[in-house]
Design a protein around this motif. Structure first.
Motif, short mmCIF file in Angstrom:
data_model
loop_
_atom_site.label_atom_id
_atom_site.label_comp_id
_atom_site.label_asym_id
_atom_site.label_seq_id
_atom_site.Cartn_x
_atom_site.Cartn_y
_atom_site.Cartn_z
N GLN A 120 -4.42 3.85 -5.18
CA GLN A 120 -4.61 4.04 -3.74
C GLN A 120 -4.86 5.51 -3.41
OE1 GLN A 120 -5.37 0.86 -2.50
NE2 GLN A 120 -4.46 1.77 -0.70
N ARG A 176 -4.50 8.61 1.51
CA ARG A 176 -5.45 8.31 2.60
C ARG A 176 -5.15 9.18 3.82
NH1 ARG A 176 -6.40 4.76 6.75
NH2 ARG A 176 -8.46 3.75 6.73
N PRO A 218 -4.20 -1.23 -4.68
CA PRO A 218 -5.49 -1.45 -4.02
C PRO A 218 -5.52 -2.83 -3.38
CG PRO A 218 -5.72 -1.66 -6.39
CD PRO A 218 -4.32 -1.19 -6.15
N LEU A 219 -6.39 -3.01 -2.40
CA LEU A 219 -6.43 -4.27 -1.67
C LEU A 219 -6.74 -5.46 -2.57
CD1 LEU A 219 -8.20 -3.29 1.68
CD2 LEU A 219 -5.76 -3.45 1.17
N GLN A 256 0.83 -1.21 0.00
CA GLN A 256 0.00 0.00 0.00
C GLN A 256 0.86 1.26 0.00
OE1 GLN A 256 -2.60 -0.82 3.49
NE2 GLN A 256 -4.27 -0.58 2.04
N ARG A 257 1.87 1.27 0.85
CA ARG A 257 2.67 2.48 1.02
C ARG A 257 3.62 2.73 -0.15
NH1 ARG A 257 7.13 1.76 5.32
NH2 ARG A 257 7.96 0.61 3.52
N TYR A 261 1.35 1.68 -3.84
CA TYR A 261 0.01 2.27 -3.97
C TYR A 261 -1.00 1.27 -4.53
CZ TYR A 261 3.06 6.34 -3.74
OH TYR A 261 4.02 7.24 -3.37
#
Length: 224
Positions: A146, A116, A70-71, A64-65, A68
């Motif tokens: 993300q 986010r 998506p889940l 994620q970091r 970037y």
């Protein structure tokens, strides 16, 4: 003992040096999304994370970091790893893809996308509330990234203010459903233009303005 199962509090302590914003809500959210499955069969009912669970969390948080992702994409990578396969390569976005556009104040400017963390910092909304809105699919990142659009910040600001009036965040689903029906009206109106030479931007702007005007008038009528 390195292989001993750990409580969620201990896991947070282990992760925070690298991920300072990690929280209980975030871990529970990743569990609810099926990205990690700690042992919950203890007599106490508390979660117990194995080292494999922790390694999995680190993989998710770094994806994620740093990339970037998506889940949904991270889940696909984890499923490949679980099958003993090499996960597909999903590099970080190139310079040609949408990136946050920091202004002099450090915030994303104009129509730029935001992270986010910026959604929370610009709206004042807490992580637990943001996670709830994400679960409800009220606030979501832009498709395939993300990053979040300006509408996510506006929604987060509204959610915080409504919560101050005692409005449960789940009630925003009513507004979401109304917006979906209003968007359908706009889509119906511009469909003939699509079949011809394209939709003039001024037509779209005017349609949205008129629909919002009608919405405000109807809401005013209901209240008064």
């Amino acid at each position: 003992m390195a292989g001993a199962a750990r409580t969620i509090g201990r896991v947070l302590e282990m992760l925070r040096p690298e991920f300072p914003d990690i929280s209980v809500s975030k871990l529970r959210y990743l569990e609810a999304e099926g990205l990690v499955a700690p042992d919950r069969q203890q007599p106490s009912g508390y979660r117990r994370f194995s080292q494999a669970d922790i390694d999995r969390l680190v993989y998710v948080l770094r994806a994620q970091r740093d990339r970037y992702l998506p889940l949904k994409v991270i889940r696909e990578e984890l499923e490949a790893i679980d099958r003993g396969e090499e996960p597909p390569t999903h590099p970080a976005p190139s310079e040609d893809e949408p990136q946050p556009e920091p202004s002099r104040s450090g915030r994303s400017g104009g129509k730029g996308l935001v992270t986010r963390r910026q959604v929370m910092s610009q709206s004042g909304l807490g992580e637990a509330a943001l996670i709830q809105l994400e679960r409800l699919k009220i606030i979501v990142p832009r498709r395939g990234s993300q990053f979040y659009g300006p509408e996510a910040v506006a929604l987060a600001q509204a959610a915080k203010k409504l919560a101050g009036y005692g409005i449960d965040l789940r009630q925003l689903r009513v507004l979401q459903q109304a917006a979906g029906m209003e968007a359908a009206i706009v889509e119906q109106a511009i469909e003939p233009y699509r079949r011809r030479s394209g939709v003039p931007q001024d037509i779209v702007v005017d349609l949205y303005r008129v629909v919002m005007q009608a919405h405000a008038a109807l809401l005013h009528g209901q209240i008064h």
